[in-house]
Design an enzyme around this catalytic site. Structure first.
Site, PDB file in Angstrom:
ATOM      1  N   LYS A 243      40.509  45.891  44.983  1.00 61.50           N
ATOM      2  CA  LYS A 243      41.867  45.326  45.037  1.00 61.50           C
ATOM      3  C   LYS A 243      42.846  46.432  45.413  1.00 61.50           C
ATOM      4  CE  LYS A 243      41.426  41.644  41.598  1.00 61.50           C
ATOM      5  NZ  LYS A 243      41.819  40.478  42.390  1.00 61.50           N
ATOM      6  N   ASP A 254      41.467  39.373  32.982  1.00 58.11           N
ATOM      7  CA  ASP A 254      40.645  38.424  33.743  1.00 58.11           C
ATOM      8  C   ASP A 254      39.599  37.735  32.857  1.00 58.11           C
ATOM      9  OD1 ASP A 254      40.428  37.196  36.179  1.00 58.11           O
ATOM     10  OD2 ASP A 254      38.963  38.600  36.988  1.00 58.11           O
ATOM     11  N   ASP A 313      35.337  40.231  45.478  1.00 54.35           N
ATOM     12  CA  ASP A 313      36.453  39.938  44.568  1.00 54.35           C
ATOM     13  C   ASP A 313      36.481  38.461  44.154  1.00 54.35           C
ATOM     14  OD1 ASP A 313      38.628  40.488  43.021  1.00 54.35           O
ATOM     15  OD2 ASP A 313      40.071  40.653  44.662  1.00 54.35           O
ATOM     16  N   ARG A 317      33.822  32.885  40.159  1.00 54.89           N
ATOM     17  CA  ARG A 317      33.030  31.681  40.462  1.00 54.89           C
ATOM     18  C   ARG A 317      31.538  31.946  40.354  1.00 54.89           C
ATOM     19  NH1 ARG A 317      36.054  31.146  46.098  1.00 54.89           N
ATOM     20  NH2 ARG A 317      37.596  32.166  44.785  1.00 54.89           N
TER      21      ARG A 317
HETATM   22  N1  BES Z   1      40.848  37.492  39.056  1.00 52.44           N
HETATM   23  C1  BES Z   1      41.204  37.208  40.381  1.00 52.44           C
HETATM   24  C2  BES Z   1      42.309  36.170  40.530  1.00 52.44           C
HETATM   25  C3  BES Z   1      43.650  36.482  39.928  1.00 52.44           C
HETATM   26  C4  BES Z   1      44.650  37.051  40.683  1.00 52.44           C
HETATM   27  C5  BES Z   1      43.951  36.147  38.629  1.00 52.44           C
HETATM   28  C6  BES Z   1      45.894  37.303  40.158  1.00 52.44           C
HETATM   29  C7  BES Z   1      45.197  36.398  38.074  1.00 52.44           C
HETATM   30  C8  BES Z   1      46.168  36.968  38.841  1.00 52.44           C
HETATM   31  C9  BES Z   1      39.987  36.694  41.170  1.00 52.44           C
HETATM   32  O1  BES Z   1      38.760  37.192  40.775  1.00 52.44           O
HETATM   33  C10 BES Z   1      40.191  37.091  42.588  1.00 52.44           C
HETATM   34  O2  BES Z   1      40.260  38.261  42.845  1.00 52.44           O
HETATM   35  N2  BES Z   1      40.310  36.114  43.469  1.00 52.44           N
HETATM   36  C11 BES Z   1      40.514  36.364  44.846  1.00 52.44           C
HETATM   37  C12 BES Z   1      39.699  35.375  45.634  1.00 52.44           C
HETATM   38  C13 BES Z   1      39.588  35.701  47.083  1.00 52.44           C
HETATM   39  C14 BES Z   1      38.767  36.937  47.309  1.00 52.44           C
HETATM   40  C15 BES Z   1      38.977  34.525  47.795  1.00 52.44           C
HETATM   41  C16 BES Z   1      42.009  36.197  45.128  1.00 52.44           C
HETATM   42  O3  BES Z   1      42.659  35.375  44.494  1.00 52.44           O
HETATM   43  O4  BES Z   1      42.518  36.937  45.953  1.00 52.44           O
HETATM   44 ZN    ZN Z   2      38.623  37.801  38.767  1.00 57.32          ZN
HETATM   45 ZN    ZN Z   3      38.252  39.035  41.716  1.00 57.81          ZN
END
Ligand code: BES
Ligand code: ZN
Ligand code: ZN
Length: 463
Positions: A243, A254, A313, A317
């Site tokens: 990230k 998370d 990331d 899921r």
């Molecule tokens: N834990 C994150 C989502 C998240 C973001 C939760 C901000 C709370 C606040 C999740 O694991 C993630 O990183 N999702 C990605 C998915 C993408 C790679 C398709 C996202 O939301 O960018």
């Molecule tokens: Zn996550």
């Molecule tokens: Zn993630």
């Protein structure tokens, strides 16, 4: 905080800081803040609905605290609030108690000098003492366990490891008719939970699979359980697809879905509900390292399906998929998973709603309604078959993100991926990312909101 009720205001209570409701002016304010003996709440009672009631109560508690008031006396009857009549008098009193307790919470675990708690006691003068007592008893439990959830979620990733999360489950669910089982690496390997193993393989702390079972059904009575599945990523670096910058901020939260499951199961057991409820938490750290999964790696999941990891990331899921498949062994009447799954959910609804996705329209409506009733507001997005095409993979059965990178509908794509692992179970997915942390208008301490603990308790009670 002690919350009590009395029928009549005595001379002794008169001397304490007293709340007076005034029916004019702006709808939501507490005046007389400098005075220590009287707080005047300016609120048109006819306009106070469930939503306003919650923030009003929080505001009263915080104003009292700010003014160093130790005891409050509030004259209150549920019947004076016509817009709250949609729900019962017990609901009213539970809501009042819950929100007093939510308002007094602060995350003080890491403060070397603990801030003083001023408001010690709230006394309600009411004509409906019996139902008030009942509601306050429930609301106190609900509020306290929602704060347990907030404490767990607020704990930094270095301390709240998968083992730490398992310990929290054991500590807070050590209650009658409740059993906590923690599966370690060998057991997870034996179950062939490829998603949980894959996500966890980059971290020093090994993944855990936490099972909390509460059976409050009367002896001899059998009923299919409700299963709650909570995402337990104890820190999400994004994995090798790290990230960027501030996007990693607060990613120790998370595991908020998992924390809500622990809080809810604790409360359900404490409330002694005559229900059978199971909580499942796949816990892992999504770390960076030589052992971490790479983009393009293929994982074989517990249900035998293969998954192409197109993005490291999109890990939530992957761990949830195995837990959803595991849930089938309970033949549940309902399964609800709760996860901080996508940033896209924040783009969709801002920070004021949990997002619910299900193919079951009646369930969608029920959860939306229970969201309003509990205070954990929940709003739907579609989960139609049209979206299944975006989970296609070139090299495996399915991919964890769309092959074109997926610019649109991120929250729906996440839920659609999960749908491959639930088969015919009655299921709803709650993306709680929007409610992971509080916003100022919530009138809650900064950090974890404790959502959707209250909603899960409500589901257990009513579904
Ligand atoms: N834990 C994150 C989502 C998240 C973001 C939760 C901000 C709370 C606040 C999740 O694991 C993630 O990183 N999702 C990605 C998915 C993408 C790679 C398709 C996202 O939301 O960018
Ligand atoms: Zn996550
Ligand atoms: Zn993630």
């Amino acid at each position: 905080m002690k919350i009590t009720t009395i029928k009549k205001l005595t001379a002794k209570e008169k001397a304490l800081a007293k709340i007076r409701f005034v029916e004019k002016g702006p709808e939501l304010c507490v005046v007389g803040e400098k005075k220590e003996t009287e707080l005047t709440v300016v609120a048109k009672k006819a306009k106070v609905d469930a939503r306003v009631l919650r923030t009003l109560i929080r505001h009263i508690a915080q104003t009292a605290h700010r003014n160093h008031i130790q005891k409050l006396v509030i004259e209150l009857d549920s019947t004076a609030f016509p817009k709250c009549k949609e729900y019962s008098a017990e609901w009213f009193w539970s809501t009042v108690a819950e929100n007093l307790i939510l308002a007094e919470y602060e995350h003080i675990q890491y403060k070397s000098k603990k801030p003083k708690k001023y408001l010690k006691e709230v006394i309600f003068v009411t004509t409906e003492e019996a139902v008030a007592k009942k509601g306050i008893t429930r609301g106190t439990i609900v509020g306290e366990y929602t704060n347990v959830c907030r404490d767990i979620a607020n704990t930094p990733g270095g301390d709240m490891t998968p083992q730490g999360l398992a310990n929290a489950a054991k500590r807070h669910c050590k209650l009658p008719k409740t059993k906590v089982t923690v599966l370690n690496l060998p057991a997870i390997k034996k179950l062939k939970m490829g998603g949980l193993l894959g996500v966890g393989q980059g971290a020093k702390d090994k993944p855990k699979f936490i099972v909390i079972e509460y059976n409050g059904l009367p002896k001899g009575k059998k009923e299919k359980p409700t299963v709650f599945v909570g995402k337990g990523i104890t820190f999400d670096t994004g994995g090798l697809q790290l990230k960027p910058g501030m996007a990693m901020y607060e990613m120790h939260m998370d595991m908020s879905g998992g924390a809500a499951v622990i809080g809810a199961l604790g409360a359900i057991a404490k409330l002694k509900l005559k229900k059978h409820v199971i909580g499942l938490i796949p816990a892992a750290e999504n770390a960076v390292g030589e052992n971490a999964i790479r983009p393009g790696d293929v994982l074989t999941m517990m249900n035998g399906k293969t998954v192409e990891v197109l993005h490291t990331d999109a890990e939530g899921r992957l761990v949830l998929a195995d837990a959803l498949h595991f849930a089938k062994r309970y033949e549940p009447k309902l399964i609800v998973d709760i996860a901080t799954l996508t940033g896209a959910a924040l783009s969709a609804v801002g920070q004021h709603a949990n997002v619910v996705l299900t193919k079951d329209r009646a369930l969608e409506d029920t959860l939306r309604g229970l969201g309003e009733e509990s205070g954990d507001y929940t709003f739907p997005l579609p989960l139609w078959n049209e979206y299944t095409q975006y989970t296609k993979s070139i090299h495996a059965d399915i991919a964890n993100i769309p092959v074109d990178g997926g610019r649109y509908g991120g929250t729906i794509n996440g839920a659609t991926f999960l749908s491959h692992f639930v088969d015919k179970m009655k299921w709803a997915h709650i993306d709680m990312a929007p409610r992971m942390t509080s916003v100022p208008s919530d009138k809650l301490a900064k950090g974890a909101t404790g959502e959707p603990t209250r909603l899960l308790i409500k589901i257990a009670e009513k579904y």
